[in-house]
Write a protein that holds these residues in place. Structure first.
Motif, PDB file in Angstrom:
ATOM      1  N   MET A 174     -19.813   0.470   2.525  1.00 61.83           N
ATOM      2  CA  MET A 174     -19.862   0.210   1.085  1.00 61.83           C
ATOM      3  C   MET A 174     -18.836   1.079   0.345  1.00 61.83           C
ATOM      4  O   MET A 174     -18.224   0.614  -0.618  1.00 61.83           O
ATOM      5  N   ALA A 175     -18.640   2.294   0.819  1.00 65.48           N
ATOM      6  CA  ALA A 175     -17.645   3.166   0.188  1.00 65.48           C
ATOM      7  C   ALA A 175     -16.256   2.518   0.265  1.00 65.48           C
ATOM      8  O   ALA A 175     -15.453   2.627  -0.667  1.00 65.48           O
ATOM      9  N   SER A 176     -15.989   1.811   1.363  1.00 71.45           N
ATOM     10  CA  SER A 176     -14.684   1.154   1.525  1.00 71.45           C
ATOM     11  C   SER A 176     -14.531   0.000   0.549  1.00 71.45           C
ATOM     12  O   SER A 176     -13.459  -0.198  -0.029  1.00 71.45           O
ATOM     13  N   VAL A 177     -15.601  -0.761   0.373  1.00 70.79           N
ATOM     14  CA  VAL A 177     -15.562  -1.875  -0.582  1.00 70.79           C
ATOM     15  C   VAL A 177     -15.231  -1.331  -1.975  1.00 70.79           C
ATOM     16  O   VAL A 177     -14.370  -1.866  -2.682  1.00 70.79           O
ATOM     17  N   ILE A 178     -15.887  -0.242  -2.338  1.00 65.32           N
ATOM     18  CA  ILE A 178     -15.676   0.337  -3.665  1.00 65.32           C
ATOM     19  C   ILE A 178     -14.239   0.847  -3.812  1.00 65.32           C
ATOM     20  O   ILE A 178     -13.574   0.595  -4.818  1.00 65.32           O
ATOM     21  N   ALA A 179     -13.744   1.529  -2.784  1.00 61.41           N
ATOM     22  CA  ALA A 179     -12.390   2.094  -2.851  1.00 61.41           C
ATOM     23  C   ALA A 179     -11.346   0.985  -2.970  1.00 61.41           C
ATOM     24  O   ALA A 179     -10.422   1.070  -3.789  1.00 61.41           O
ATOM     25  N   ILE A 180     -11.498  -0.060  -2.170  1.00 61.74           N
ATOM     26  CA  ILE A 180     -10.489  -1.127  -2.186  1.00 61.74           C
ATOM     27  C   ILE A 180     -10.572  -1.900  -3.494  1.00 61.74           C
ATOM     28  O   ILE A 180      -9.560  -2.348  -4.037  1.00 61.74           O
ATOM     29  N   SER A 181     -11.787  -1.992  -4.014  1.00 60.77           N
ATOM     30  CA  SER A 181     -11.957  -2.635  -5.306  1.00 60.77           C
ATOM     31  C   SER A 181     -11.243  -1.837  -6.406  1.00 60.77           C
ATOM     32  O   SER A 181     -10.600  -2.413  -7.298  1.00 60.77           O
ATOM     33  N   ALA A 182     -11.345  -0.513  -6.346  1.00 67.84           N
ATOM     34  CA  ALA A 182     -10.646   0.338  -7.325  1.00 67.84           C
ATOM     35  C   ALA A 182      -9.129   0.188  -7.171  1.00 67.84           C
ATOM     36  O   ALA A 182      -8.385   0.123  -8.157  1.00 67.84           O
ATOM     37  N   CYS A 207      -3.152  -1.171   7.777  1.00 68.57           N
ATOM     38  CA  CYS A 207      -3.961  -0.195   8.501  1.00 68.57           C
ATOM     39  C   CYS A 207      -3.482  -0.249   9.942  1.00 68.57           C
ATOM     40  O   CYS A 207      -2.641  -1.064  10.269  1.00 68.57           O
ATOM     41  N   SER A 208      -4.029   0.585  10.803  1.00 64.66           N
ATOM     42  CA  SER A 208      -3.630   0.490  12.204  1.00 64.66           C
ATOM     43  C   SER A 208      -4.561  -0.484  12.922  1.00 64.66           C
ATOM     44  O   SER A 208      -5.627  -0.831  12.413  1.00 64.66           O
ATOM     45  N   SER A 209      -4.158  -0.887  14.101  1.00 67.35           N
ATOM     46  CA  SER A 209      -4.980  -1.820  14.873  1.00 67.35           C
ATOM     47  C   SER A 209      -6.277  -1.156  15.333  1.00 67.35           C
ATOM     48  O   SER A 209      -7.184  -1.831  15.787  1.00 67.35           O
ATOM     49  N   GLU A 210      -6.382   0.152  15.184  1.00 71.75           N
ATOM     50  CA  GLU A 210      -7.604   0.864  15.564  1.00 71.75           C
ATOM     51  C   GLU A 210      -8.580   0.974  14.397  1.00 71.75           C
ATOM     52  O   GLU A 210      -9.599   1.669  14.486  1.00 71.75           O
ATOM     53  N   VAL A 211      -8.274   0.322  13.289  1.00 70.34           N
ATOM     54  CA  VAL A 211      -9.110   0.449  12.083  1.00 70.34           C
ATOM     55  C   VAL A 211     -10.534  -0.032  12.355  1.00 70.34           C
ATOM     56  O   VAL A 211     -10.759  -0.908  13.195  1.00 70.34           O
ATOM     57  N   HIS A 212     -11.475   0.524  11.639  1.00 67.93           N
ATOM     58  CA  HIS A 212     -12.871   0.094  11.782  1.00 67.93           C
ATOM     59  C   HIS A 212     -13.050  -1.270  11.132  1.00 67.93           C
ATOM     60  O   HIS A 212     -12.439  -1.570  10.105  1.00 67.93           O
ATOM     61  N   VAL A 213     -13.927  -2.078  11.705  1.00 69.47           N
ATOM     62  CA  VAL A 213     -14.151  -3.445  11.222  1.00 69.47           C
ATOM     63  C   VAL A 213     -14.658  -3.446   9.768  1.00 69.47           C
ATOM     64  O   VAL A 213     -14.491  -4.437   9.038  1.00 69.47           O
ATOM     65  N   ALA A 214     -15.243  -2.343   9.327  1.00 69.37           N
ATOM     66  CA  ALA A 214     -15.754  -2.258   7.948  1.00 69.37           C
ATOM     67  C   ALA A 214     -14.638  -2.534   6.925  1.00 69.37           C
ATOM     68  O   ALA A 214     -14.896  -3.122   5.871  1.00 69.37           O
ATOM     69  N   LEU A 215     -13.419  -2.126   7.249  1.00 74.06           N
ATOM     70  CA  LEU A 215     -12.319  -2.321   6.305  1.00 74.06           C
ATOM     71  C   LEU A 215     -11.916  -3.790   6.213  1.00 74.06           C
ATOM     72  O   LEU A 215     -11.633  -4.305   5.135  1.00 74.06           O
ATOM     73  N   ARG A 216     -11.943  -4.434   7.377  1.00 71.89           N
ATOM     74  CA  ARG A 216     -11.624  -5.868   7.361  1.00 71.89           C
ATOM     75  C   ARG A 216     -12.701  -6.642   6.593  1.00 71.89           C
ATOM     76  O   ARG A 216     -12.416  -7.514   5.793  1.00 71.89           O
ATOM     77  N   LEU A 229      -5.061  -7.995   5.532  1.00 70.98           N
ATOM     78  CA  LEU A 229      -5.078  -6.592   5.953  1.00 70.98           C
ATOM     79  C   LEU A 229      -4.320  -6.546   7.273  1.00 70.98           C
ATOM     80  O   LEU A 229      -4.814  -6.974   8.315  1.00 70.98           O
ATOM     81  N   ARG A 230      -3.099  -6.073   7.209  1.00 67.78           N
ATOM     82  CA  ARG A 230      -2.216  -6.121   8.386  1.00 67.78           C
ATOM     83  C   ARG A 230      -2.557  -5.000   9.369  1.00 67.78           C
ATOM     84  O   ARG A 230      -2.557  -3.829   8.983  1.00 67.78           O
TER      85      ARG A 230
END
Ligand SMILES: *Cc1c(COP(=O)(O)O)cnc(C)c1O
Length: 506
Positions: A174-182, A207-216, A229-230
């Motif tokens: 959820m923190a990621s959703v908020i950050a990307i929304s900002a 992001c890198s290919s090792e990124v957590h799925v939460a960001l996608r 999200l590349r």
């Protein structure tokens, strides 16, 4: 039951409302959810607390994990409980049907995924916050000050400037959703909320290919599109290739797209790798991108000893930072946080106060900022208390020592794997994660199957609970150490048991 005369003009209204002024409602005043006998309730509560303390102090004597038996599974297919059940019985059900089947992450030999261990003090803080039952969406009451304090402490620990904003969340997802929304809000301005992403929206992030799925998922949820999200390839050490990052931005601009965000990971979930945050910050500055850091667990290396604390260099340059309290600093689930450098962009993405949420000058509706202005949730629990109590009681230095201890443990395990006849490292140990696999190779499919079997057997034996990871397209045993209880003996036992199991399988 009292019969109520329905007036001729009652129309659609509820029959309960249609009573004469002197008639008392059907449910008596003294009918509440409170106990009738507080002394008895106190006894049950004390016994429950005693059970919790016994449970946690004897955790080492139990299996790490055990499967839920069939009769318990059927127990949880029971009917809707319209009638009450005695508290004594409900507590017994908790004790016998639920508590024996925990995830196992409080156990010192739980090594799966990235799970925090919790603390005994966490038991107390959850009890206290449940007692207050504060709603932390906003307004002027003690819990809000606790949350602001926790955010300020974190801001200082991670080196963001004064005036940055933040809010506690369920977790890093959820923190990621908020950050990307900002970030989107800064890029698009009021358009972001008014029009959303129009069909020709060309916003792209990296992001890198090792990124957590939460960001996608955050990209998907915000309608930006997962493909926008590349995933930039990593170098040999599993960190984002800065060269390829720059090339991708250039190519997207040439194609008429609008790069707006770059994500650095501080502690990847597979191997615990840290992207070079300073280098990413340089790219972000040069290209005018929002720099988000996913530091779910890894951000806390910041409070560890040398050399681990150096891995998070550059985190203080983040435009936004998402991290968890429930992973590496052992606050009970769930508790995460987002910090945002540009408080105005953060607020612009979420603040909106219809009349029923208007703030007052004084009184309960006073106080600013309100957490609901910085995220999606309006009604929110008092998560901040368990974070505040953990930080205040243990102190950041002691929490940092536990982080250091976990890293030292992973490196100890790594050295044992190097000396093993049967196993080899699948990736260098750089933090608290150690990935290994069998030395003997057959075929890629058979090798993967064997890893699955080995991990399953370890879990079923109750001795240890590692998980798996796919590294360079090959499965391996993944041991993540986040538990303050894990000692060197636990790792000796893990290796011994893994070797025995492997010998038995092959
Ligand atoms: C766990 C994790 C997340 C997701 O965080 P939650 O608190 O589980 O929502 C994101 N990124 C990384 C690197 C993680 O380890």
């Amino acid at each position: 039951m009292m019969k109520i005369q329905r007036p001729a003009n009652a129309g659609e209204t509820d029959i309960e409302l249609a009573r004469t002024p002197n008639e008392k409602p059907r449910v008596p005043n003294e009918d509440t959810l409170d106990p009738t006998d507080w002394a008895k309730f106190r006894q049950f509560a004390h016994a429950a607390l005693d059970h919790c303390i016994d449970y946690i102090s004897s955790v080492r004597d139990r299996a790490v994990w055990q499967p839920v038996p069939d009769d318990t599974k059927s127990f949880f297919k029971g009917p809707v409980p319209y009638e009450p059940t005695a508290l004594k019985q409900v507590l017994e059900e908790c004790r016998n049907r639920i508590m024996p089947y925990s995830t196992g992450n409080i156990h010192p030999r739980f090594f799966g995924w990235v799970h925090g261990a919790g603390t005994p003090v966490g038991i107390i803080s959850e009890m206290l916050s449940a007692t207050m039952n504060s709603n932390c969406g906003g307004r002027d009451h003690g819990a809000i000050y606790v949350e602001r304090q926790v955010i300020e402490w974190c801001r200082e620990i991670f080196g963001l400037p004064e005036g940055s904003s933040g809010v506690l969340t369920v977790g890093t997802s959820m923190a990621s959703v908020i950050a990307i929304s900002a970030a989107r809000s800064r890029q698009l301005g009021p358009r972001a909320r008014q029009d959303g992403n129009s069909s020709d929206c060309g916003l792209v992030g990296y992001c890198s290919s090792e990124v957590h799925v939460a960001l996608r998922k955050a990209f998907e949820l915000l309608g930006l599109g997962g493909a926008h999200l590349r995933a930039i390839p990593t170098d040999a050490d599993f960190t984002i290739s800065i060269e390829q990052l720059s090339a991708a931005i250039k190519a997207d601009r040439a194609a008429g797209l609008e790069p707006f965000l770059v994500i650095g990971t501080a502690g990847t979930v597979n191997t615990g790798a840290y992207d070079d945050l300073n280098e990413i910050a340089e790219v972000a500055t040069r290209e005018g991108l929002w720099f988000h850091v996913d530091g779910a667990f890894g951000a806390w290396a910041r409070i560890a000893d040398h050399p681990w604390k150096e891995m998070v260099r550059g985190i203080e340059r983040a435009d936004s930072l998402a991290f968890d309290f429930h992973k590496w600093i052992s606050v009970p689930y769930d508790a995460g946080c987002v910090l945002v450098r540009d408080a105005r962009a953060h607020r612009a993405a979420f603040a909106e106060r219809p009349d029923y949420l208007a703030s007052g000058v004084s009184g309960l509706a006073a106080g600013d900022p309100w957490p609901c202005d910085y995220g999606i949730d309006l009604s929110r629990g008092f998560r901040a208390l368990k974070v505040w109590m953990a930080m205040r009681h243990y102190g950041i230095d002691q929490l940092g020592r536990m982080v250091t201890k976990n890293c030292q443990a992973a490196s100890y395990l790594g050295s044992m794997i190097k000396n093993s006849d049967l196993f080899e490292l699948a990736a260098p140990v750089s933090l608290n994660i150690c990935c290994f696999r069998q030395k003997r190779r057959v075929t890629p499919e058979a090798d993967d199957r064997l890893i699955l079997q080995l991990v399953e057997q370890l879990q079923l034996s109750g001795v240890a609970a590692p998980s798996t990871a796919r590294i360079k397209n090959r499965l391996c045993v993944r041991v993540a150490i986040l538990n303050h209880r894990t000692g060197w003996d636990d790792l000796d036992l893990l290796i011994k048991s893994a070797e025995e199991n492997l010998r038995r399988i092959v």
